[in-house]
Design a protein around this motif. Sequence first.
Motif, mmCIF file in Angstrom:
data_model
loop_
_atom_site.group_PDB
_atom_site.id
_atom_site.type_symbol
_atom_site.label_atom_id
_atom_site.label_comp_id
_atom_site.label_asym_id
_atom_site.label_seq_id
_atom_site.Cartn_x
_atom_site.Cartn_y
_atom_site.Cartn_z
ATOM 1 N N ASP A 1 0.817 -1.215 0.000
ATOM 2 C CA ASP A 1 0.000 0.000 0.000
ATOM 3 C C ASP A 1 0.852 1.268 0.000
ATOM 4 O O ASP A 1 0.387 2.334 -0.397
ATOM 5 N N ASN A 2 2.082 1.172 0.478
ATOM 6 C CA ASN A 2 2.975 2.338 0.525
ATOM 7 C C ASN A 2 3.509 2.647 -0.873
ATOM 8 O O ASN A 2 3.762 1.748 -1.665
ATOM 9 N N ASP A 3 3.707 3.928 -1.136
ATOM 10 C CA ASP A 3 4.308 4.318 -2.401
ATOM 11 C C ASP A 3 5.752 4.753 -2.180
ATOM 12 O O ASP A 3 6.291 4.634 -1.074
ATOM 13 N N TYR B 1 6.996 7.490 -1.728
ATOM 14 C CA TYR B 1 7.131 8.572 -0.749
ATOM 15 C C TYR B 1 6.986 8.080 0.687
ATOM 16 O O TYR B 1 7.074 8.858 1.626
ATOM 17 N N HIS C 1 4.264 6.722 2.122
ATOM 18 C CA HIS C 1 2.916 6.709 2.687
ATOM 19 C C HIS C 1 1.981 5.949 1.746
ATOM 20 O O HIS C 1 2.370 5.553 0.657
ATOM 21 N N MET C 2 0.761 5.764 2.190
ATOM 22 C CA MET C 2 -0.205 5.002 1.419
ATOM 23 C C MET C 2 -0.591 5.780 0.162
ATOM 24 O O MET C 2 -0.970 6.950 0.240
ATOM 25 N N ASN C 3 -0.487 5.124 -0.967
ATOM 26 C CA ASN C 3 -0.830 5.741 -2.236
ATOM 27 C C ASN C 3 -2.320 6.089 -2.265
ATOM 28 O O ASN C 3 -3.146 5.355 -1.726
ATOM 29 N N ASN C 4 -2.651 7.194 -2.911
ATOM 30 C CA ASN C 4 -4.034 7.682 -2.890
ATOM 31 C C ASN C 4 -5.046 6.683 -3.441
ATOM 32 O O ASN C 4 -6.183 6.638 -2.973
ATOM 33 N N TYR D 1 -8.039 14.287 1.765
ATOM 34 C CA TYR D 1 -6.943 13.764 2.572
ATOM 35 C C TYR D 1 -6.554 14.792 3.636
ATOM 36 O O TYR D 1 -6.395 15.972 3.338
ATOM 37 N N GLU E 1 -1.389 11.469 6.729
ATOM 38 C CA GLU E 1 -0.892 10.269 6.064
ATOM 39 C C GLU E 1 -1.322 8.981 6.758
ATOM 40 O O GLU E 1 -1.468 8.925 7.973
#
Length: 145
Positions: A25-27, A29, A31-34, A73, A76
């Motif tokens: 789920d993390n991208d 960056y 954090h979780m990708n949108n 959003y 994060e």
Amino acid sequence: MSDRNKPSARGDYRLFRTIQTRWMDNDIYGHMNNVVHYSLFDTAVNGWLVENGLIDLRNGQNVFFVVETGCRYYSELAFPDLVTAGIRVAKLGTSSVSYEIGLFRNDEKQAAAEGFFVHVHVDRKTRKPTPLSPESRLALEVISG
């Protein structure tokens, strides 16, 4: 000056479902990708529909189609967070349901993200809207905000 809405609190929702985030789920960056937020909305609502007999994914005569969606959003989310999805019905039509979903990180009191989507109840074969059954309406009214 910002006109941005403030996140909802847990107490603003009627129903809760817990979903474990995944490493994927993390991208890049961290954090979780949108796009994952939308998947969590779908997973929370459809899981509740299945568990409460409002939809039979394999053999039911009717299914729900998502026809509109959106997300705001606030903070994060990331693996290994445990996400609690708060769900409420914002509007109940003849053949449609508008859901609002708040995603809460771990034990946080304010939503990290909030979204909505509109389901239309359709005949599986014809793909035409069909009215919700009285039993479905009653179940959905219980989680109306």
